[in-house]
Scaffold this motif. Structure first.
Motif, mmCIF file in Angstrom:
data_model
loop_
_atom_site.group_PDB
_atom_site.id
_atom_site.type_symbol
_atom_site.label_atom_id
_atom_site.label_comp_id
_atom_site.label_asym_id
_atom_site.label_seq_id
_atom_site.Cartn_x
_atom_site.Cartn_y
_atom_site.Cartn_z
ATOM 1 N N SER A 157 0.814 -1.222 0.000
ATOM 2 C CA SER A 157 0.000 0.000 0.000
ATOM 3 C C SER A 157 0.841 1.264 0.000
ATOM 4 O O SER A 157 0.364 2.344 -0.361
ATOM 5 C CB SER A 157 -0.926 0.015 1.221
ATOM 6 N N LEU A 158 2.111 1.158 0.409
ATOM 7 C CA LEU A 158 2.996 2.317 0.410
ATOM 8 C C LEU A 158 3.460 2.690 -0.996
ATOM 9 O O LEU A 158 3.974 3.793 -1.208
ATOM 10 C CB LEU A 158 4.217 2.035 1.294
ATOM 11 N N ALA A 159 3.318 1.766 -1.930
ATOM 12 C CA ALA A 159 3.710 2.019 -3.322
ATOM 13 C C ALA A 159 2.736 1.280 -4.223
ATOM 14 O O ALA A 159 3.071 0.266 -4.829
ATOM 15 C CB ALA A 159 5.140 1.543 -3.565
ATOM 16 N N PRO A 160 1.503 1.769 -4.329
ATOM 17 C CA PRO A 160 0.434 0.987 -4.958
ATOM 18 C C PRO A 160 0.555 0.796 -6.457
ATOM 19 O O PRO A 160 -0.117 -0.085 -7.004
ATOM 20 C CB PRO A 160 -0.832 1.801 -4.620
ATOM 21 N N THR A 161 1.399 1.568 -7.144
ATOM 22 C CA THR A 161 1.428 1.456 -8.608
ATOM 23 C C THR A 161 2.560 0.590 -9.142
ATOM 24 O O THR A 161 2.729 0.468 -10.354
ATOM 25 C CB THR A 161 1.533 2.847 -9.260
#
Length: 473
Positions: A157-161
């Motif tokens: 979730s800290l880097a969703p892409t």
């Protein structure tokens, strides 16, 4: 590996066994955290399989190819910062008889931290758990799965892409260089075996929790966490990396004591090449911390370069005025000081703020490596504390002054938010105190079982030949 008392070998083996047993015990433990959950796809509307990964979809989604490409590049150049960048930067500043041990330390730390990262330190630092420490659902990196054939994955979730595998590798490079920076303070006098034990324990008990406090999804300092107790702005590691490593380095220098003899840097060209590699790699360090190829990454790159050039030039002028001559080692140290100071601010300030942060770094870090060190008399061999702790704290405080709401979402003192400076100070102070206490405990434990310092005759002969059986020609 020689122990002070053979009878204690069993205790050391027991400690290692307990840690390994813990890893094995949790390897099958896979709780479901909120950050893994995604909107249900059973209802009407588009299926999860067709959705891109974003702030609401964290499961079976397609990563952004542009962001992923940028983060793959960032990961590679941040790793370059340690090997070969930091290895050469430090290797050029020690005496010739200790060059091999110095570069070997950076390389060995890279290997050790990578193994621990797979075991559990990634999970402890960057997965949801408590405000103090993460969970163990990614122990042994289990659950980092990708359906490559269908271009689907489950991002953090800290880097969703981007794929979680890419995010994990990117953050690993931060953990590596943080640990490797510490070695600059105890260079030329610490046992190689003791170094490995200390760095391994430090990564578990110091780096992992502090990284979680500031960057973890539920960390109590994370400015993106709505439930954070104190919102500390640290875009790329002013507290997590630099105050943390510099403080640990100072504690190691104090525990080990001063070197028996010292000498000038043996090869300033190696140091210059190392500093240049650090400068280039730092674009991945700071701009990569945007975890996307967008506007914030572009501004982070601009301010990083501005602050670095300003700090290097400022240090050169200060040294020239005070000592009569500008030096290669000086301007390189100034540039690194600028890189350090802009790190926490790089996603929050503009070019003018970066300029003044660079000026401050060049002046304050020069004093930290000269006046402060002479005032207290500690032997910080390669100025890890003077550059990284002092520079990191300076940059973190000035982030609270120059932060621009339009750039990073949070205003600073200049825009009327004086409380942010206090938040920054609380973050710096908490990291410093925790680091001092735990690092000293770990150093004492290693000293009891192994001994921290090489014998006097080894130090006189040089660590390269005595510890590694090699010499630099």
């Amino acid at each position: 590996m020689m122990f002070k008392k053979p009878a204690r070998a069993g205790l050391v083996a027991l400690i290692f066994g307990v840690l390994l047993g813990l890893c094995l015990a949790v390897s099958s433990y896979t709780p479901t955290y909120a950050q893994d959950q995604a909107p249900a796809a059973e209802n009407s509307g588009p299926t999860v399989e067709t959705l891109p990964c974003d702030s609401k979809v964290y499961k079976e989604c397609s990563p952004n190819s542009g962001d992923t490409a940028w983060m793959l590049t960032s990961m590679a150049i941040v790793l370059m910062m340690t090997i070969p960048g930091l290895a050469l930067f430090y290797g050029g500043m020690v005496r010739k008889k200790n060059v091999g041990d110095t570069v070997m330390t950076s390389f060995a730390i890279t290997c050790l931290i990578s193994i621990l990262w797979m075991f559990f330190t990634y999970s402890l630092a960057f997965r949801a758990g408590t405000p103090f420490i993460g969970g163990l659902d990614r122990a042994f990196l289990q659950g980092i799965v990708s359906d490559i054939m269908n271009n689907k994955g489950n991002p953090n979730s800290l880097a969703p892409t981007i794929p979680e595998s890419v995010y994990s590798m990117f953050q690993l490079t931060f953990a590596i260089i943080t640990a490797a920076l510490i070695a600059g303070s105890f260079a030329e006098r610490m046992k190689f075996s003791a170094m490995l034990w200390f760095i391994g324990l430090w990564a578990i008990f110091v780096y992992s929790p502090i990284a979680h406090w500031v960057w973890g999804p539920d960390g109590f300092f994370n400015s993106s966490n709505d439930a954070a107790w104190v919102k500390v702005l640290d875009f790329a590691g002013g507290t997590v990396v630099h105050v943390n490593s510099g403080t640990a380095g100072l504690m190691a220098a104090l525990m080990l004591g001063k070197r028996k003899d010292t000498g000038p840097a043996h090869n300033m060209v190696l140091t210059m090449i190392g500093a240049a590699l650090l400068w280039v790699g730092w674009f991945g360090f700071n701009a990569g911390s945007a975890v996307s190829a967008g506007l914030q990454a572009g501004m982070a790159m601009l301010v990083t370069h501005t602050a670095t050039a300003t700090a290097g030039f400022t240090w050169m002028l200060v040294e020239w005025m005070l000592r009569g001559k500008p030096t290669v080692i000086g301007i390189c140290s100034g540039a690194v000081a600028g890189l350090v100071a802009i790190t926490p601010a790089s996603g929050f300030v503009g070019p003018i703020g970066a300029f003044w942060i660079g000026v401050a770094a060049g002046i304050v870090c020069y004093w930290g490596c000269t006046g402060l060190k002479h005032m207290f008399g500690y032997d910080d061999a390669l100025d890890t504390f003077g550059v990284h702790a002092v520079g990191g704290a300076t940059g973190a405080l000035l982030t609270g002054v120059f932060a621009v709401e339009q750039y990073g979402g949070t205003p600073g003192l200049i825009e009327g938010n004086a409380a942010q400076v206090l938040n920054q100070a609380i973050g710096i102070g908490t990291v410093f105190v925790y680091d001092v206490v735990v690092t000293l405990i770990l150093l004492k434990i290693v000293d009891i079982f192994i001994g921290l310092r090489v014998p006097d005759e080894v130090e006189r002969e040089g660590l390269d030949l005595a510890l590694h059986g090699e010499t630099v020609q």
